[in-house]
Each structure stands twice: as C-alpha cells, then as structure tokens.
Scaffold this motif. Sequence first.
Motif, PDB file in Angstrom:
ATOM      1  N   LEU A  90      31.474  43.860  37.052  1.00 36.15           N
ATOM      2  CA  LEU A  90      32.451  42.955  36.455  1.00 36.15           C
ATOM      3  C   LEU A  90      33.886  43.286  36.859  1.00 36.15           C
ATOM      4  O   LEU A  90      34.760  42.424  36.753  1.00 36.15           O
ATOM      5  N   ALA A  91      34.128  44.525  37.311  1.00 32.96           N
ATOM      6  CA  ALA A  91      35.475  44.908  37.722  1.00 32.96           C
ATOM      7  C   ALA A  91      35.920  44.175  38.977  1.00 32.96           C
ATOM      8  O   ALA A  91      37.120  44.030  39.225  1.00 32.96           O
TER       9      ALA A  91
ATOM     10  N   LEU B 285      40.453  43.337  54.330  1.00 29.31           N
ATOM     11  CA  LEU B 285      39.253  43.509  53.523  1.00 29.31           C
ATOM     12  C   LEU B 285      38.894  42.219  52.816  1.00 29.31           C
ATOM     13  O   LEU B 285      39.756  41.518  52.302  1.00 29.31           O
ATOM     14  N   ILE B 286      37.605  41.915  52.813  1.00 27.53           N
ATOM     15  CA  ILE B 286      37.104  40.856  51.967  1.00 27.53           C
ATOM     16  C   ILE B 286      36.781  41.528  50.646  1.00 27.53           C
ATOM     17  O   ILE B 286      35.897  42.372  50.582  1.00 27.53           O
ATOM     18  N   THR B 287      37.501  41.205  49.621  1.00 25.52           N
ATOM     19  CA  THR B 287      37.290  41.900  48.357  1.00 25.52           C
ATOM     20  C   THR B 287      36.041  41.379  47.676  1.00 25.52           C
ATOM     21  O   THR B 287      35.550  40.301  47.960  1.00 25.52           O
ATOM     22  N   SER B 288      35.569  42.156  46.729  1.00 24.87           N
ATOM     23  CA  SER B 288      34.372  41.760  46.006  1.00 24.87           C
ATOM     24  C   SER B 288      34.642  40.562  45.116  1.00 24.87           C
ATOM     25  O   SER B 288      33.721  39.908  44.671  1.00 24.87           O
ATOM     26  N   GLN B 289      35.897  40.264  44.843  1.00 26.64           N
ATOM     27  CA  GLN B 289      36.205  39.108  44.027  1.00 26.64           C
ATOM     28  C   GLN B 289      35.886  37.815  44.785  1.00 26.64           C
ATOM     29  O   GLN B 289      35.489  36.830  44.194  1.00 26.64           O
TER      30      GLN B 289
ATOM     31  N   VAL C  93      37.610  47.509  42.114  1.00 26.63           N
ATOM     32  CA  VAL C  93      36.854  48.661  42.623  1.00 26.63           C
ATOM     33  C   VAL C  93      37.299  48.987  44.046  1.00 26.63           C
ATOM     34  O   VAL C  93      37.450  50.152  44.404  1.00 26.63           O
ATOM     35  N   ILE C  94      37.541  47.980  44.850  1.00 23.08           N
ATOM     36  CA  ILE C  94      37.948  48.206  46.237  1.00 23.08           C
ATOM     37  C   ILE C  94      39.383  48.715  46.309  1.00 23.08           C
ATOM     38  O   ILE C  94      39.734  49.460  47.204  1.00 23.08           O
ATOM     39  N   GLN C  95      40.204  48.367  45.344  1.00 19.85           N
ATOM     40  CA  GLN C  95      41.594  48.797  45.359  1.00 19.85           C
ATOM     41  C   GLN C  95      41.759  50.279  45.018  1.00 19.85           C
ATOM     42  O   GLN C  95      42.768  50.869  45.349  1.00 19.85           O
ATOM     43  N   MET C  96      40.770  50.860  44.362  1.00 16.39           N
ATOM     44  CA  MET C  96      40.856  52.282  44.007  1.00 16.39           C
ATOM     45  C   MET C  96      40.447  53.152  45.196  1.00 16.39           C
ATOM     46  O   MET C  96      39.599  52.756  45.996  1.00 16.39           O
TER      47      MET C  96
END
Length: 138
Positions: free
Chosen positions: A70-71, A6-10, A75-78
């Motif tokens: 801002l999270a 996954l490409i995280t939102s971070q 968010v993707i980890q949940m």
Amino acid sequence: MAKTNLITSQSRSLFPRVVSSFVALGVSWLAAAAAFGISVKSPYGVLAALISGIPIFAIAWIVVGIPMVLAGHRVIQMPIWGLGLLGAVAGAIIFLAIDREEQLYRAENIGWPALASLSGAIGIVTYRLLIETKRPQR
C-alpha cells in the motif's frame, strides 16, 4: 548515453505489487529455512523450518507485506539500506512478539532473533528490487 528514470510502483497496478510481495516473502522464507538447515547441519532442518515457518511468515506478510504494498512509490524513494534496517527491526519484533512460551530470545539463543532480522531484511529489500524497474528516457 541514454538517461534512465524509474517507473515507480505507483504507476503500476496493485496486482503486480501484490505478486512481488509474495515472491519476496517466498525468497525470505526459503532463505530463513536454508540458514536454519545450515545451522543444524541437516536437510531435515530445512524441511522442518519450511513447515513450521508458514504461520510466522503469514503473520509477517499481514503485518509488513500489506503496508509495503500500500505504500506504493514511497518504497522506491527510500534508500535500500534504510529498508533493510526497517525489515530487520520488523523481523525481530515479529519474532519476539510470537515467541512467548519457548523464550528463544534469551541471551544464549541470540541466533533466533538474528535469523528473524536477516529474514525480514531480505524480504523487504527483495520486494524493493522487484518493484523497481528502469526504462530509457525519451
């Protein structure tokens, strides 16, 4: 068979996350208006819900949307079901906080908080799906 990660939102910049939050807000707003129109059996009900829902959804974006943006990668980890539950609770709380004079949350009007909960769950799950992307591992 290629593995995916996954490409995280971070790793994304802030702008695509903000745009995704507005898209999710719009999907949630339209779903709530459509559900209201179906419940009153009138296309004018959809229009009325779209117009009268603007301030409620603006407050919802401020209270829930900005913290979700801002999270970042959290968010993707949940799990999606956990986010849906949080969205449903947030939708009901925002509705109950706003609805003081009309008292639509009485027992005979249980559909209103349920509609707010459904709308909140749709919004957060849509946002999570929009910021999650997959790419092949190299």
